[in-house]
Scaffold this motif. Structure first.
Motif, PDB file in Angstrom:
ATOM      1  N   ASP A 143      44.698  45.554  35.581  1.00 50.04           N
ATOM      2  CA  ASP A 143      43.956  46.812  35.489  1.00 50.04           C
ATOM      3  C   ASP A 143      42.998  46.961  36.668  1.00 50.04           C
ATOM      4  OD1 ASP A 143      45.263  47.448  33.170  1.00 50.04           O
ATOM      5  OD2 ASP A 143      43.596  46.929  31.842  1.00 50.04           O
ATOM      6  N   TYR A 144      42.312  45.889  37.029  1.00 48.58           N
ATOM      7  CA  TYR A 144      41.371  45.969  38.152  1.00 48.58           C
ATOM      8  C   TYR A 144      42.097  46.366  39.434  1.00 48.58           C
ATOM      9  CZ  TYR A 144      38.252  44.588  41.908  1.00 48.58           C
ATOM     10  OH  TYR A 144      37.494  44.581  43.064  1.00 48.58           O
ATOM     11  N   LEU A 171      38.721  38.385  46.235  1.00 50.21           N
ATOM     12  CA  LEU A 171      38.744  37.038  45.683  1.00 50.21           C
ATOM     13  C   LEU A 171      38.584  37.156  44.177  1.00 50.21           C
ATOM     14  CD1 LEU A 171      38.449  33.917  45.652  1.00 50.21           C
ATOM     15  CD2 LEU A 171      36.005  34.252  46.149  1.00 50.21           C
ATOM     16  N   ILE A 172      39.555  36.632  43.436  1.00 54.65           N
ATOM     17  CA  ILE A 172      39.477  36.604  41.977  1.00 54.65           C
ATOM     18  C   ILE A 172      39.257  35.166  41.538  1.00 54.65           C
ATOM     19  CG2 ILE A 172      40.692  36.992  39.808  1.00 54.65           C
ATOM     20  CD1 ILE A 172      42.117  39.325  41.066  1.00 54.65           C
ATOM     21  N   SER A 173      38.162  34.942  40.826  1.00 56.67           N
ATOM     22  CA  SER A 173      37.823  33.610  40.333  1.00 56.67           C
ATOM     23  C   SER A 173      37.751  33.637  38.816  1.00 56.67           C
ATOM     24  CB  SER A 173      36.474  33.150  40.898  1.00 56.67           C
ATOM     25  OG  SER A 173      36.552  32.888  42.272  1.00 56.67           O
ATOM     26  N   ILE A 174      38.460  32.709  38.191  1.00 51.26           N
ATOM     27  CA  ILE A 174      38.425  32.526  36.741  1.00 51.26           C
ATOM     28  C   ILE A 174      37.526  31.324  36.481  1.00 51.26           C
ATOM     29  CG2 ILE A 174      39.822  32.341  34.664  1.00 51.26           C
ATOM     30  CD1 ILE A 174      40.555  34.701  36.552  1.00 51.26           C
ATOM     31  N   VAL A 189      30.732  42.657  43.764  1.00 50.23           N
ATOM     32  CA  VAL A 189      31.232  41.807  42.683  1.00 50.23           C
ATOM     33  C   VAL A 189      31.228  42.556  41.357  1.00 50.23           C
ATOM     34  CG1 VAL A 189      30.908  39.630  41.432  1.00 50.23           C
ATOM     35  CG2 VAL A 189      30.393  39.751  43.881  1.00 50.23           C
ATOM     36  N   GLU A 190      32.333  42.429  40.647  1.00 45.07           N
ATOM     37  CA  GLU A 190      32.435  42.909  39.270  1.00 45.07           C
ATOM     38  C   GLU A 190      32.841  41.739  38.392  1.00 45.07           C
ATOM     39  OE1 GLU A 190      34.652  46.574  38.703  1.00 45.07           O
ATOM     40  OE2 GLU A 190      34.472  47.000  40.851  1.00 45.07           O
ATOM     41  N   THR A 191      32.475  41.807  37.128  1.00 46.95           N
ATOM     42  CA  THR A 191      32.718  40.695  36.210  1.00 46.95           C
ATOM     43  C   THR A 191      33.259  41.202  34.886  1.00 46.95           C
ATOM     44  OG1 THR A 191      30.802  39.561  37.172  1.00 46.95           O
ATOM     45  CG2 THR A 191      31.714  38.635  35.166  1.00 46.95           C
ATOM     46  N   GLU A 192      34.231  40.472  34.336  1.00 45.23           N
ATOM     47  CA  GLU A 192      34.708  40.705  32.978  1.00 45.23           C
ATOM     48  C   GLU A 192      34.801  39.352  32.276  1.00 45.23           C
ATOM     49  OE1 GLU A 192      37.667  44.123  32.363  1.00 45.23           O
ATOM     50  OE2 GLU A 192      38.326  43.224  34.253  1.00 45.23           O
ATOM     51  N   SER A 193      34.969  39.395  30.974  1.00 45.82           N
ATOM     52  CA  SER A 193      35.149  38.147  30.234  1.00 45.82           C
ATOM     53  C   SER A 193      36.354  38.259  29.312  1.00 45.82           C
ATOM     54  CB  SER A 193      33.901  37.804  29.425  1.00 45.82           C
ATOM     55  OG  SER A 193      33.684  38.751  28.399  1.00 45.82           O
ATOM     56  N   TYR A 194      36.849  37.108  28.898  1.00 44.10           N
ATOM     57  CA  TYR A 194      37.946  37.047  27.932  1.00 44.10           C
ATOM     58  C   TYR A 194      37.743  35.803  27.090  1.00 44.10           C
ATOM     59  CZ  TYR A 194      40.021  33.442  30.952  1.00 44.10           C
ATOM     60  OH  TYR A 194      40.245  32.305  31.686  1.00 44.10           O
ATOM     61  N   THR A 195      38.439  35.722  25.982  1.00 43.42           N
ATOM     62  CA  THR A 195      38.314  34.570  25.101  1.00 43.42           C
ATOM     63  C   THR A 195      39.680  33.941  24.870  1.00 43.42           C
ATOM     64  OG1 THR A 195      38.515  35.970  23.132  1.00 43.42           O
ATOM     65  CG2 THR A 195      36.286  35.454  23.904  1.00 43.42           C
ATOM     66  N   THR A 196      39.665  32.647  24.625  1.00 43.54           N
ATOM     67  CA  THR A 196      40.866  31.936  24.198  1.00 43.54           C
ATOM     68  C   THR A 196      40.505  31.091  22.991  1.00 43.54           C
ATOM     69  OG1 THR A 196      40.461  29.964  25.558  1.00 43.54           O
ATOM     70  CG2 THR A 196      41.698  31.756  26.577  1.00 43.54           C
ATOM     71  N   ALA A 197      41.443  30.929  22.095  1.00 44.77           N
ATOM     72  CA  ALA A 197      41.232  30.065  20.944  1.00 44.77           C
ATOM     73  C   ALA A 197      41.614  28.650  21.316  1.00 44.77           C
ATOM     74  CB  ALA A 197      42.066  30.538  19.761  1.00 44.77           C
ATOM     75  N   TYR A 207      35.721  36.932  37.899  1.00 41.72           N
ATOM     76  CA  TYR A 207      34.898  37.504  38.961  1.00 41.72           C
ATOM     77  C   TYR A 207      35.815  38.146  40.007  1.00 41.72           C
ATOM     78  CZ  TYR A 207      31.074  34.778  37.019  1.00 41.72           C
ATOM     79  OH  TYR A 207      30.127  34.249  36.178  1.00 41.72           O
ATOM     80  N   TYR A 208      35.556  39.411  40.302  1.00 46.25           N
ATOM     81  CA  TYR A 208      36.268  40.123  41.363  1.00 46.25           C
ATOM     82  C   TYR A 208      35.266  40.324  42.505  1.00 46.25           C
ATOM     83  CZ  TYR A 208      38.824  41.545  37.126  1.00 46.25           C
ATOM     84  OH  TYR A 208      39.490  41.576  35.927  1.00 46.25           O
ATOM     85  N   ALA A 209      35.520  39.713  43.628  1.00 41.71           N
ATOM     86  CA  ALA A 209      34.635  39.858  44.785  1.00 41.71           C
ATOM     87  C   ALA A 209      35.407  40.524  45.903  1.00 41.71           C
ATOM     88  CB  ALA A 209      34.120  38.494  45.233  1.00 41.71           C
ATOM     89  N   ARG A 210      35.064  41.784  46.177  1.00 35.77           N
ATOM     90  CA  ARG A 210      35.763  42.547  47.212  1.00 35.77           C
ATOM     91  C   ARG A 210      34.992  42.447  48.522  1.00 35.77           C
ATOM     92  NH1 ARG A 210      39.782  46.058  47.383  1.00 35.77           N
ATOM     93  NH2 ARG A 210      39.892  46.179  45.102  1.00 35.77           N
ATOM     94  N   LYS A 211      35.686  42.021  49.566  1.00 34.27           N
ATOM     95  CA  LYS A 211      35.071  41.848  50.873  1.00 34.27           C
ATOM     96  C   LYS A 211      34.825  43.197  51.552  1.00 34.27           C
ATOM     97  CE  LYS A 211      36.017  39.773  55.416  1.00 34.27           C
ATOM     98  NZ  LYS A 211      36.975  38.929  56.193  1.00 34.27           N
TER      99      LYS A 211
END
Length: 240
Positions: free
Chosen positions: A43-44, A174-177, A198-206, A233-237
């Motif tokens: 989506d990003y 740069l995409i960092s998990i 920089v933009e940030t999103e979160s997700y969860t895992t069980a 983390y999405y860091a666009r140069k």
């Protein structure tokens, strides 16, 4: 079979530790599987200006399937598998991963041994760089607490961000998990000398059986039912 947790967390910084671990460990997914966060990065990128990335570098892939998944995801790697390079600091895991990929859909992907702190690539080589947990390893000896970081850890983190910034093309991402919470991690991206937006999103895992791929995300105990929150983390140069 999986190699045990090292005696010192700083051993995670040693290529020798990873070479020994990867001799016996066939697959392991830190921070969940690709499909846990793939919808977020699709989506990003789809909402970003321009076409999907045409040249992609995956850093610190280990024995994860993420690199191959990225290479085969047309919404992420617009240039296709042939335009994707998957790297790790361990020659052992690079050789094993290359052998496993032969004859498959990702057979055209290139593989390379690469130290993320000293990357052998020219300036502005990639439209997209992806890493999952590799940046976190750089701060395993991070200091007494997040408010008082170890200066050596900060040096490593900025060495990595400088290398990523150098090898990304203008407007590259740069995409960092990561495990790291935005309150602390974003301070690094905002340091002088970088042009990241920089933009940030979160997700969860069980942990245990709740993971979508049936694996146990690192940090979870088998048989438990808790959820773990991680960050993208999405860091666009060139954004500032």
């Amino acid at each position: 079979m999986m190699m045990g947790i090292p005696d010192k967390t700083s051993d995670y910084l040693s290529p020798e530790y990873w070479n020994e671990r990867f001799k016996t460990e066939e697959a392991y997914e830190w921070l969940g599987s690709y499909e846990n966060f793939a919808p977020l990065i699709r989506d990003y990128l789809s909402e970003s200006p321009g076409p999907p990335p045409q040249s992609v570098l995956v850093v610190g892939n280990g024995n994860s399937t993420m690199g191959q998944s990225v290479a085969q995801d047309a919404r992420v790697a617009g240039g296709g598998p042939a335009a994707c390079c998957i790297t790790d600091i361990s020659p052992v895991v690079v050789a094993k991963s290359r052998d496993r990929s032969r004859g498959g859909l990702s057979s055209s992907v290139s593989w390379a041994v690469c130290d993320m702190l000293r990357m052998p690539y020219r300036d502005s080589s990639f439209d997209l760089i992806v890493e999952k947990g590799a940046m976190d390893v750089l701060e395993v000896d991070g200091g007494r607490d997040p408010w008082n970081p170890n200066p050596l850890s900060l040096q490593r983190m900025h060495r990595w961000l400088s290398e990523a910034h150098r090898t990304l093309a203008d407007s590259g991402v740069l995409i960092s998990i990561s495990f790291a919470q935005p309150h602390f991690r974003r301070l690094l991206y905002d340091a002088e000398g970088y042009t990241w937006i920089v933009e940030t999103e979160s997700y969860t895992t069980a942990s245990a059986g709740g993971a979508s791929d049936g694996r146990v995300a690192d940090g979870g105990e088998e048989g438990s039912s808790s959820f773990w929150e991680y960050y993208v983390y999405y860091a666009r140069k060139g954004g500032r």
